[in-house]
Design an enzyme around this catalytic site. Structure first.
Site: not given
Length: 364
Positions: A148-150, A152
């Site tokens: 996951l994105d940082k 998110t």
């Protein structure tokens, strides 16, 4: 395993079934370099079930791998990789609090916003570096199978065994896993239940740090969205389902249709922020994951919202009980694997048809 001054013998475990022989060495005999394994193969010293073997051969559970005696390292050999940094008690407690599901093959965590999934330039604290805090005594380190994105938050699955890692990776790459995200977006999409089909590519000049819609060079990207509730024309609470797995796909797609995710200044600019009591943090949360389990059955788990997202929903008058919509089953023919299989069948039918036409002209 048995060992002598002459040879060593290892039995292939179920977790290593089907992998390449060179991959087996990386997992089980990391001190044996690829060049050394290749030399053993060329000289006939490397054998599987008594037969000469090559590094690229596939191995099966139960087979016996014959390995020459261990060799003393050369004086100029490269230093080994540093060992895993010992985690503090606070770090162990921190990562254990994230776990929301645990079984013999998998651990599912609820990743908080602001924690990177993996390390990188100037990123020293990341989830990958904390995974050791989830292992029991003598247990292998869990392995990430997606990310996951940082900024998110939400559901993130890690595999506890190599077999599970291979199984889950295939499920994600084949798009049989179902990932459900919640997002708060600026404005309200005109169509309440729709699809976004816009190809995505790396944006030139950003070093790969930013993506954009590119009709010519972009990779096919597809997202389904459903509006859960709206706050007048100011904002909407939406469910997002990625049918492909491009970097920043959900963020790029929502910004591209004029409804950036709240807090996403990277893709929405200043238009991505709401005034009042709404947090400026990114409002994108991996709410639910449903994926087949390597031992049969399914994992189906949901993750609670981070505080800033929950508070924003309340400030806009939304009821969290309205959020979990029924999952629609995606027909196999609409998955990437299904479409690829259909395309191959159609191409085969066309070739067969043209072959029949040529035979008909020959007879006439």
């Amino acid at each position: 395993m048995s060992e002598s001054d002459q040879v060593r013998q290892f039995t292939v475990s179920a977790d290593d079934d089907g992998i390449r022989l060179d991959r087996w060495f990386k997992r089980n005999l990391a001190d044996a370099s690829f060049n050394l394994v290749s030399r053993w193969a060329r000289t006939g010293q490397l054998r599987v079930d008594g037969k000469r073997a090559a590094p690229g051969d596939r191995i099966e559970a139960g087979q016996i791998i014959r390995v020459p005696p261990a060799e003393a390292p050369a004086p100029d050999s490269r230093p080994k990789r540093p060992q895993q940094k010992k985690l503090s008690e606070d770090e162990i407690a921190y990562v254990k609090e994230m776990a929301i599901h645990r079984d013999p093959q998998a651990i599912v965590i609820n990743k908080p916003p602001g924690l990177a999934t993996q390390g990188g330039t100037k990123t020293n604290v990341h989830l990958d570096g904390l995974l050791h805090g989830l292992v029991e005594e003598d247990e292998a380190r869990p392995k990430l199978v997606h990310r996951l994105d940082k900024d998110t938050s939400g559901v993130l699955l890690v595999a506890r065994t190599p077999r599970a890692a291979a199984f889950f990776s295939k499920a994600f790459s084949g798009r049989t896993a179902r990932k459900i995200y919640w997002a708060l977006v600026v404005g309200v999409p005109e169509i309440r239940d729709g699809y976004i089909d816009l190809p995505i590519a790396k944006q030139p000049g950003t070093g790969g740090e930013k993506m954009h819609v590119d009709e010519e060079e972009g990779l096919p990207s597809r997202t389904r969205y459903r509006v859960i509730e709206r706050a007048g024309n100011r904002a909407a609470w939406v469910e997002l389902q990625p049918h492909t797995g491009r970097t920043h796909q959900l963020r790029v797609h929502m910004a591209a249709i004029g409804h950036p995710i709240v807090g996403d200044g990277k893709y929405g600019g200043q238009d991505a922020f709401l005034t009042g009591a709404i947090s400026r943090k990114l409002h994108l949360h991996a709410r639910r994951l449903r994926i087949d389990h390597p031992d049969g059955g399914r994992i189906d788990v949901t993750a609670e919202l981070p505080d800033h997202f929950d508070e924003s929903l309340q400030a806009l008058g939304f009821d969290i009980a309205d959020g979990d919509l029924p999952i629609d089953e995606i027909p196999y023919g609409q998955t990437p694997e299904g479409r690829e299989k259909k395309a191959r069948a159609e191409a085969k039918a066309r070739r067969k048809s043209r072959k029949g036409e040529r035979r008909g002209r020959g007879r006439s």
